[in-house]
Scaffold this motif. Structure first.
Motif, PDB file in Angstrom:
ATOM      1  N   ARG A  40     -11.079   8.799  -1.016  1.00 10.47           N
ATOM      2  CA  ARG A  40     -11.432  10.161  -1.436  1.00 10.47           C
ATOM      3  C   ARG A  40     -12.657  10.702  -0.711  1.00 10.47           C
ATOM      4  O   ARG A  40     -12.888  11.899  -0.705  1.00 10.47           O
ATOM      5  CB  ARG A  40     -11.679  10.189  -2.954  1.00 10.47           C
ATOM      6  CG  ARG A  40     -10.402  10.036  -3.767  1.00 10.47           C
ATOM      7  CD  ARG A  40      -9.541  11.284  -3.605  1.00 10.47           C
ATOM      8  NE  ARG A  40      -8.241  11.171  -4.255  1.00 10.47           N
ATOM      9  CZ  ARG A  40      -7.125  10.807  -3.639  1.00 10.47           C
ATOM     10  NH1 ARG A  40      -7.158  10.498  -2.364  1.00 10.47           N
ATOM     11  NH2 ARG A  40      -5.988  10.744  -4.275  1.00 10.47           N
ATOM     12  N   ALA A  82       1.513   4.309  -3.070  1.00 10.63           N
ATOM     13  CA  ALA A  82       1.049   5.675  -2.807  1.00 10.63           C
ATOM     14  C   ALA A  82       1.641   6.690  -3.785  1.00 10.63           C
ATOM     15  O   ALA A  82       0.880   7.484  -4.381  1.00 10.63           O
ATOM     16  CB  ALA A  82       1.379   6.050  -1.357  1.00 10.63           C
ATOM     17  N   PRO A  83       2.974   6.720  -4.014  1.00  9.66           N
ATOM     18  CA  PRO A  83       3.481   7.715  -4.978  1.00  9.66           C
ATOM     19  C   PRO A  83       2.983   7.465  -6.394  1.00  9.66           C
ATOM     20  O   PRO A  83       2.748   8.414  -7.158  1.00  9.66           O
ATOM     21  CB  PRO A  83       5.001   7.552  -4.881  1.00  9.66           C
ATOM     22  CG  PRO A  83       5.250   6.301  -4.159  1.00  9.66           C
ATOM     23  CD  PRO A  83       4.056   5.990  -3.367  1.00  9.66           C
ATOM     24  N   ARG A  86      -5.218  14.849 -13.997  1.00 11.94           N
ATOM     25  CA  ARG A  86      -5.541  16.283 -13.964  1.00 11.94           C
ATOM     26  C   ARG A  86      -4.918  17.012 -15.148  1.00 11.94           C
ATOM     27  O   ARG A  86      -5.522  17.929 -15.729  1.00 11.94           O
ATOM     28  CB  ARG A  86      -5.051  16.884 -12.646  1.00 11.94           C
ATOM     29  CG  ARG A  86      -5.943  16.499 -11.497  1.00 11.94           C
ATOM     30  CD  ARG A  86      -5.431  17.038 -10.202  1.00 11.94           C
ATOM     31  NE  ARG A  86      -6.163  16.455  -9.089  1.00 11.94           N
ATOM     32  CZ  ARG A  86      -5.832  16.583  -7.827  1.00 11.94           C
ATOM     33  NH1 ARG A  86      -4.746  17.269  -7.510  1.00 11.94           N
ATOM     34  NH2 ARG A  86      -6.561  16.046  -6.882  1.00 11.94           N
ATOM     35  N   ILE A 146      -8.550  17.488  -1.526  1.00  9.57           N
ATOM     36  CA  ILE A 146      -7.392  16.724  -1.064  1.00  9.57           C
ATOM     37  C   ILE A 146      -6.202  17.094  -1.946  1.00  9.57           C
ATOM     38  O   ILE A 146      -6.268  16.977  -3.177  1.00  9.57           O
ATOM     39  CB  ILE A 146      -7.669  15.215  -1.124  1.00  9.57           C
ATOM     40  CG1 ILE A 146      -8.823  14.860  -0.186  1.00  9.57           C
ATOM     41  CG2 ILE A 146      -6.429  14.425  -0.745  1.00  9.57           C
ATOM     42  CD1 ILE A 146      -9.259  13.420  -0.249  1.00  9.57           C
ATOM     43  N   GLN A 183       0.764  21.355  -1.498  1.00  9.00           N
ATOM     44  CA  GLN A 183       1.262  19.982  -1.350  1.00  9.00           C
ATOM     45  C   GLN A 183       2.668  19.978  -0.741  1.00  9.00           C
ATOM     46  O   GLN A 183       2.968  19.208   0.171  1.00  9.00           O
ATOM     47  CB  GLN A 183       1.282  19.293  -2.711  1.00  9.00           C
ATOM     48  CG  GLN A 183       1.713  17.844  -2.638  1.00  9.00           C
ATOM     49  CD  GLN A 183       1.768  17.185  -3.998  1.00  9.00           C
ATOM     50  OE1 GLN A 183       1.364  17.785  -4.996  1.00  9.00           O
ATOM     51  NE2 GLN A 183       2.253  15.974  -4.050  1.00  9.00           N
ATOM     52  N   ASN A 211      -0.298   8.967  -6.655  1.00  6.92           N
ATOM     53  CA  ASN A 211      -0.175  10.427  -6.774  1.00  6.92           C
ATOM     54  C   ASN A 211       0.161  10.819  -8.206  1.00  6.92           C
ATOM     55  O   ASN A 211      -0.429  11.763  -8.763  1.00  6.92           O
ATOM     56  CB  ASN A 211       0.928  10.926  -5.841  1.00  6.92           C
ATOM     57  CG  ASN A 211       0.402  11.205  -4.462  1.00  6.92           C
ATOM     58  OD1 ASN A 211      -0.802  11.335  -4.284  1.00  6.92           O
ATOM     59  ND2 ASN A 211       1.292  11.277  -3.496  1.00  6.92           N
ATOM     60  N   TRP A 264       0.845  -1.210   0.000  1.00  3.19           N
ATOM     61  CA  TRP A 264       0.000   0.000   0.000  1.00  3.19           C
ATOM     62  C   TRP A 264       0.875   1.253   0.000  1.00  3.19           C
ATOM     63  O   TRP A 264       0.600   2.219  -0.704  1.00  3.19           O
ATOM     64  CB  TRP A 264      -0.885  -0.056   1.255  1.00  3.19           C
ATOM     65  CG  TRP A 264      -1.846   1.070   1.421  1.00  3.19           C
ATOM     66  CD1 TRP A 264      -3.104   1.164   0.923  1.00  3.19           C
ATOM     67  CD2 TRP A 264      -1.621   2.270   2.157  1.00  3.19           C
ATOM     68  NE1 TRP A 264      -3.691   2.342   1.289  1.00  3.19           N
ATOM     69  CE2 TRP A 264      -2.791   3.039   2.065  1.00  3.19           C
ATOM     70  CE3 TRP A 264      -0.549   2.768   2.893  1.00  3.19           C
ATOM     71  CZ2 TRP A 264      -2.921   4.277   2.661  1.00  3.19           C
ATOM     72  CZ3 TRP A 264      -0.688   3.997   3.482  1.00  3.19           C
ATOM     73  CH2 TRP A 264      -1.855   4.735   3.369  1.00  3.19           C
ATOM     74  N   ARG A 265       1.948   1.204   0.778  1.00  2.96           N
ATOM     75  CA  ARG A 265       2.843   2.363   0.815  1.00  2.96           C
ATOM     76  C   ARG A 265       3.571   2.549  -0.510  1.00  2.96           C
ATOM     77  O   ARG A 265       3.791   3.672  -0.950  1.00  2.96           O
ATOM     78  CB  ARG A 265       3.869   2.188   1.937  1.00  2.96           C
ATOM     79  CG  ARG A 265       3.267   2.287   3.315  1.00  2.96           C
ATOM     80  CD  ARG A 265       4.338   2.072   4.360  1.00  2.96           C
ATOM     81  NE  ARG A 265       5.363   3.110   4.315  1.00  2.96           N
ATOM     82  CZ  ARG A 265       6.496   3.075   4.983  1.00  2.96           C
ATOM     83  NH1 ARG A 265       6.768   2.003   5.728  1.00  2.96           N
ATOM     84  NH2 ARG A 265       7.352   4.053   4.909  1.00  2.96           N
ATOM     85  N   ALA A 292       0.293   7.410   7.975  1.00  3.77           N
ATOM     86  CA  ALA A 292      -0.788   7.772   7.052  1.00  3.77           C
ATOM     87  C   ALA A 292      -1.310   9.158   7.405  1.00  3.77           C
ATOM     88  O   ALA A 292      -1.590   9.443   8.573  1.00  3.77           O
ATOM     89  CB  ALA A 292      -1.902   6.739   7.146  1.00  3.77           C
ATOM     90  N   ASP A 344       5.808   9.864   9.914  1.00  2.26           N
ATOM     91  CA  ASP A 344       6.045   8.854   8.887  1.00  2.26           C
ATOM     92  C   ASP A 344       4.918   7.836   9.012  1.00  2.26           C
ATOM     93  O   ASP A 344       5.094   6.717   9.491  1.00  2.26           O
ATOM     94  CB  ASP A 344       7.412   8.209   9.098  1.00  2.26           C
ATOM     95  CG  ASP A 344       7.717   7.201   8.012  1.00  2.26           C
ATOM     96  OD1 ASP A 344       7.106   7.312   6.930  1.00  2.26           O
ATOM     97  OD2 ASP A 344       8.535   6.308   8.242  1.00  2.26           O
ATOM     98  N   GLY A 399      -0.825  13.653   0.585  1.00  3.08           N
ATOM     99  CA  GLY A 399      -0.962  12.510   1.479  1.00  3.08           C
ATOM    100  C   GLY A 399      -1.007  11.202   0.727  1.00  3.08           C
ATOM    101  O   GLY A 399      -1.379  11.157  -0.436  1.00  3.08           O
ATOM    102  N   PRO A 400      -0.615  10.123   1.403  1.00  3.57           N
ATOM    103  CA  PRO A 400      -0.562   8.812   0.746  1.00  3.57           C
ATOM    104  C   PRO A 400      -1.878   8.049   0.767  1.00  3.57           C
ATOM    105  O   PRO A 400      -1.889   6.876   0.387  1.00  3.57           O
ATOM    106  CB  PRO A 400       0.495   8.080   1.576  1.00  3.57           C
ATOM    107  CG  PRO A 400       0.342   8.638   2.930  1.00  3.57           C
ATOM    108  CD  PRO A 400      -0.071  10.062   2.774  1.00  3.57           C
ATOM    109  N   MET A 401      -2.963   8.693   1.185  1.00  2.00           N
ATOM    110  CA  MET A 401      -4.211   7.949   1.339  1.00  2.00           C
ATOM    111  C   MET A 401      -4.833   7.677  -0.027  1.00  2.00           C
ATOM    112  O   MET A 401      -4.743   8.493  -0.950  1.00  2.00           O
ATOM    113  CB  MET A 401      -5.190   8.734   2.212  1.00  2.00           C
ATOM    114  CG  MET A 401      -4.634   9.155   3.556  1.00  2.00           C
ATOM    115  SD  MET A 401      -4.067   7.774   4.544  1.00  2.00           S
ATOM    116  CE  MET A 401      -5.603   7.015   4.963  1.00  2.00           C
TER     117      MET A 401
END
Lengths: 119, 447
Positions: free
Chosen positions: B34, A67-68, A78, B26, B77, A71, A63-64, B92, B90, B29-31
């Motif tokens: 939404r 994450a990037p 967008r 948002i 950001q 993003n 999951w970590r 969530a 470090d 963040g790594p979440m």
């Protein structure tokens, strides 16, 4: 919100439970896997309460890592919505496709093969 | 930019607040979630890594000053990532920008459980957040908000001020003279607190070490002894010593058990525990005796007793007798020394004439005790240890000339009764003739 641990003031009754060593070890491992104190784990099991175990460490790590990538994907979407196609889009899309493939395999419980099988 | 920190138990309420009705966006963040529901579920899964932590939610809000220009999404950001990194998160977290108010601001909601299941420390979090925000203001050209006024720390009586530290930190350079040089012996000891404490520790713990020391001779109440031990932390302690010794006192090193006094010239130090004075190092015994008795005299010890070599004890007793202090001898050896000194004093009374009672305005009324008759009650010694005899004890025959008083002035246990008895005797034996010059007063009727 998960169920909070009860305070010591509430837990005033106790009784003895006789187990053999193997059972104690098994209970201890299960409680550690659930990241709960042993007494809390036993009480919840005995009272048929839900054991909210944390996600497996491998899942959290994956999951970590994602994450990037997520993003980058958001920014890509967008930018495309704004009518621009940024440079370096193709490697990012290729990495995204590979990650999605690994994620699908992992979610089904199948491990990805690191090397090509011998012909 | 100002920052605010709160901590809570649940993510759902916070997520609803920052994202309801599409009011927030948002930005960092790594979440993966939404919506408030997705975010709360995601945070809920991760907080299970440490179920013991009750307040697992941290909420930071960063609000620029009203005069600041609007920030772009990329800037928000960067600010969010930098702030969370400097706060040590470090874990969530999720950054949401609100633009539905007069000036936009950023909400950061974070899980206080790290990836390893340990709680992320919030120690000094306000101070760290303030430092992070000051840095963000500086780097992004935002209006610098003045720091909040800090509370003045309460003065701690146990801590020493800088001025006092300057005295204890004074270092004496090491001895530059070779051992065979005559100047070597008079060079003061170097400032070495570790050596002082080690020496004191050895004296206290190792049996067989006879320290050259002096202490209060009598058993005092605990309260009095505690007050004496506290002398070394009183503000007037060091000035008092400097007034007593002048430039001879080089350094005062204060430690939890008292203080160590460094002198110059010459080696050796004196450890002061308030109610006990110990000579350390190679201080000559004569100097030790003079200095120790001088300190004890200044403190008005009710009595003094010595330990050490017979030579030191004799020298110190001589000093104490010259200072008029009450001496209590320990053991037969010291009693013999004290008796010898008393005999010396009494034998050479004429030559060693000390201050007379009659010359002292405070003690002058006691001089009449010399004329008391022999039937007055004998004085009882307060302690069984030998004490220097009182020169004011009743004498069998009246002396035409009062002897000069030397040595020790012990207490007069029945002073009031003896004076009263003497006046009665004088009134009986020598009736006073009426004084014609005195005015004739009429007795009141009630006499």
């Amino acid at each position: 919100m998960p169920r909070l641990l009860k305070s010591r003031r509430e837990l005033r009754q106790r009784f003895d439970l006789y187990l053999d060593e193997g059972e104690v070890e098994q209970l201890r491992d299960n409680a550690a896997a659930a990241r709960l104190p042993m007494s809390t784990y036993l009480r919840r099991v005995a009272l048929r309460q839900r054991i909210e175990a944390p996600p497996p460490a491998a899942n959290v790590a994956r999951w970590r890592e994602l994450a990037p990538l997520a993003n980058n994907l958001n920014q890509l979407v967008r930018t495309c919505n704004a009518g621009q196609v940024p440079e370096g889009i193709y490697p990012a899309v290729a990495a995204l496709a590979e990650q999605v493939r690994l994620l699908r395999l992992e979610l089904l419980g199948a491990a990805a093969e690191d090397e090509e099988p011998p012909a | 930019m100002i920052g605010k920190i709160t901590k809570g138990r649940g993510f759902r309420g916070l997520a609803e607040y920052v994202l309801r009705n599409g009011r927030g966006q948002i930005v960092a963040g790594p979440m993966a979630g939404r919506t408030p529901r997705e975010l709360a579920a995601e945070f809920g899964q991760l907080r299970r890594l440490n179920p013991k932590l009750g307040k697992a939610v941290a909420h930071f809000s960063l609000s620029p000053a009203p005069g600041d220009p609007p920030l772009t999404e990329a800037q928000w950001q960067e600010i969010a990532e930098r702030f969370m990194s400097e706060m040590g998160f470090d874990s969530a977290w999720c950054g949401v920008v609100h633009r539905d108010t007069d000036h936009e601001h950023l909400h950061l909601m974070a899980c206080r459980v790290g990836w390893d299941g340990k709680t992320i420390s919030d120690a000094n979090d306000y101070r760290r957040a303030e430092a992070a925000i000051r840095g963000i203001e500086r780097d992004y050209g935002l209006v610098a908000v003045p720091d909040p006024p800090r509370k003045k720390p309460k003065p701690n009586p146990t801590t020493t001020t800088k001025e006092e530290d300057a005295m204890t930190d004074t270092t004496i350079p090491s001895n530059p003279f070779p051992p065979d040089d005559p100047h070597h012996a008079i060079w003061p000891d170097g400032f070495e607190p570790g050596r002082d404490l080690a020496e004191l520790g050895m004296i206290e713990t190792v049996e067989g070490i006879v320290a050259t020391s002096a202490s209060v001779g009598e058993e005092l109440p605990e309260r009095r002894r505690r007050d004496m031990r506290r002398l070394t932390v009183e503000p007037g302690y060091e000035p008092g010593l400097r007034a007593l010794f002048g430039n001879e006192l080089a350094t005062v090193y204060k430690h939890p058990g008292g203080a160590v006094l460094y002198f110059r010239p010459g080696p050796g130090r004196i450890a002061d525990a308030g109610n006990k004075l110990t000579s350390l190092g190679d201080m000559p015994e004569a100097q030790s005796a003079v200095r120790i008795v001088a300190i004890a005299k200044t403190r008005a010890w009710p009595s003094i007793t010595f330990t050490g070599s017979p030579k030191f004890v004799e020298l110190a007793m001589r000093e104490a007798m010259a200072s008029g202090m009450k001496i209590i001898a320990k053991g037969d050896e010291q009693a013999a020394i004290l008796a010898k000194l008393i005999a010396e004093k009494q034998g050479g009374m004429g030559a060693m004439a000390g201050p007379s009672i009659a010359d002292d305005p405070i003690l002058a009324p006691l001089a009449e005790l010399y004329d008391l008759p022999t039937q007055t009650s004998p004085r009882t010694a307060p302690t069984p240890a030998p004490v220097a005899p009182s020169p004011a004890s009743p004498k069998p025959e009246p002396q035409p000339q009062r002897a000069p008083v030397v040595g020790v002035f012990p207490a007069f246990p029945n002073l009031r009764e003896r004076l009263k008895e003497r006046r009665h005797q004088q009134a009986r034996t020598q009736p006073q003739p009426p004084d014609p010059a005195a005015p004739q007063t009429r007795k009141p009727k009630w006499f």
